[in-house]
Design an enzyme around this catalytic site. Structure first.
Site, PDB file in Angstrom:
ATOM      1  N   SER A  74       5.089   1.738   4.292  1.00 61.07           N
ATOM      2  CA  SER A  74       6.455   1.915   4.796  1.00 61.07           C
ATOM      3  C   SER A  74       7.073   3.195   4.230  1.00 61.07           C
ATOM      4  CB  SER A  74       7.338   0.723   4.402  1.00 61.07           C
ATOM      5  OG  SER A  74       6.885  -0.445   5.047  1.00 61.07           O
ATOM      6  N   SER A 133       0.819  -1.212   0.000  1.00 62.25           N
ATOM      7  CA  SER A 133       0.000   0.000   0.000  1.00 62.25           C
ATOM      8  C   SER A 133       0.848   1.255   0.000  1.00 62.25           C
ATOM      9  CB  SER A 133      -0.907   0.017   1.226  1.00 62.25           C
ATOM     10  OG  SER A 133      -0.112   0.041   2.405  1.00 62.25           O
ATOM     11  N   HIS A 145      13.822  -2.201   0.912  1.00 62.31           N
ATOM     12  CA  HIS A 145      13.551  -1.102   1.842  1.00 62.31           C
ATOM     13  C   HIS A 145      14.850  -0.400   2.242  1.00 62.31           C
ATOM     14  CE1 HIS A 145       9.256  -2.158   3.485  1.00 62.31           C
ATOM     15  NE2 HIS A 145       9.344  -2.344   2.199  1.00 62.31           N
TER      16      HIS A 145
END
Lengths: 175, 175, 175
Positions: C18, C15, C54
């Site tokens: 993060s 979504s 990430h």
């Protein structure tokens, strides 16, 4: 109000997202065109019934076409000046790409490029939000969720308006 | 503020939707009535524990009744003037109808008719939003999602207030 | 704007939650610290790839640590004055606790106590909303949904800001 450029309409199953998107287009004076991503060979009868129901609901003004895989081509061919386009739906298009073994990331990028060329015809894209349940056991389903989430983010980052529909009611996320 | 007529409170599992709905009713001066759709024969112990927890949380003022199937009848019998009714929850009622082989569409329409008669007592309906995950493999689960989505849309179209609750926090979709 | 105390960022799979949470922290002048709840022995390669992605996205300013189980300890050790902490994510931490057979309710309460001590460093907690699909067949998955929903409610009740992220777009639920 339908805005030039792309509008993204997200929602769950039976949330009323297609009907809301149709309403956005019908409120404009432009000629409405419906691009169904349904129509892949081997589709089941549940899907056929749903398509017939959607078609019956839309009025005589609408032109229809199908683009189970070549959505960019359909947009290039049909989204000419004076038309307002409804694409229903992106998640089924992603499913079709996966079933055919296509490069989903590359096709998703190509779609985003096509959508955000300079163009005058508004395009409303309907898609299912599928990432709010338990992580699926099945790797294919997890890959599908990832593809859908990534595509939604890419479109939403550049779309003029983004809606989330629940129980037939729109919540504006952007615009 | 609790409004006359129907209020729909949607949310996910453990979203705090029941507690929020109870709060709406407790803030009114009317006599609170709880209609549980739980209580079908064969229900499991998880459900029994959840019901006991909900009952313990509600105070002494509340009257309780159960309507696993005949929700319209319970509303007709109990929703008299001066009462504020909480129905918890619609998704369990739909499950019960499906398990019993009832005509879910007809019963859903009858419920909507009952809810939107002229009446003075406010009714708050709690229901699970279940359409935001991956399409279930199982045809029964897909049919259930469709029934729930359709019923939510029908009620939301005519309800005064509609809320979506996440993490205990309400988001107003309508009203 | 990053607020002192705890901020909760909920969202579905892919979504953009993060990235949104990272942005909240990067907009502050404080030293960013990333606490990953990943890193449990036996984690699969999908997870490793996601962590690497990430990490690559975050810049040089960030310090990193891992706390697959002892999240309270990591917060106590690292969340000193002048730091802004990102915890990513609570749902993985709950999964790790369940896999290890820990007392999830007790550990959740201890986390909430730790978060809402008087402290000056802002903490942003990312978590998956997992309760908006069909009820899972599997009792473990249902227990997980319940743990996640309860923890989200406890944190949201006391957090300064709560966001729900869809398609990369934040919707403010509180604050």
């Amino acid at each position: 109000m339908l805005r030039n450029g792309a509008t993204l309409v997200l929602g769950g199953a039976r949330s009323g997202k297609s009907r809301f998107a149709e309403g956005l287009i019908e409120a404009s004076p432009l000629d409405p065109l419906y691009i169904a991503t349904a129509g892949a060979p081997g589709e089941d009868s549940e899907m056929a019934a749903r398509i017939a129901e959607h078609r019956a609901r839309r009025g005589e003004r609408w032109r229809d076409t199908q683009a189970p895989l070549d959505l960019c081509g359909a947009l290039e061919r049909h989204a000419q000046l004076g038309t307002a386009v409804l694409v229903d739906c992106l998640t089924l298009w992603l499913t079709n790409l996966m079933v055919e073994g296509r490069d989903v990331l590359a096709e998703s990028e190509a779609l985003v490029e096509t959508l955000f060329q300079d163009r005058f015809s508004p395009v409303v894209l309907v898609s299912n939000e599928v990432g709010l349940g338990i992580v699926p056991d099945n790797a294919m389903a997890r890959a599908f969720r990832d593809h859908a989430g990534r595509l939604h983010q890419s479109i939403a980052a550049r779309a003029g308006d983004v809606y989330f529909v629940a129980a037939g009611l729109p919540l504006k996320l952007k615009g």
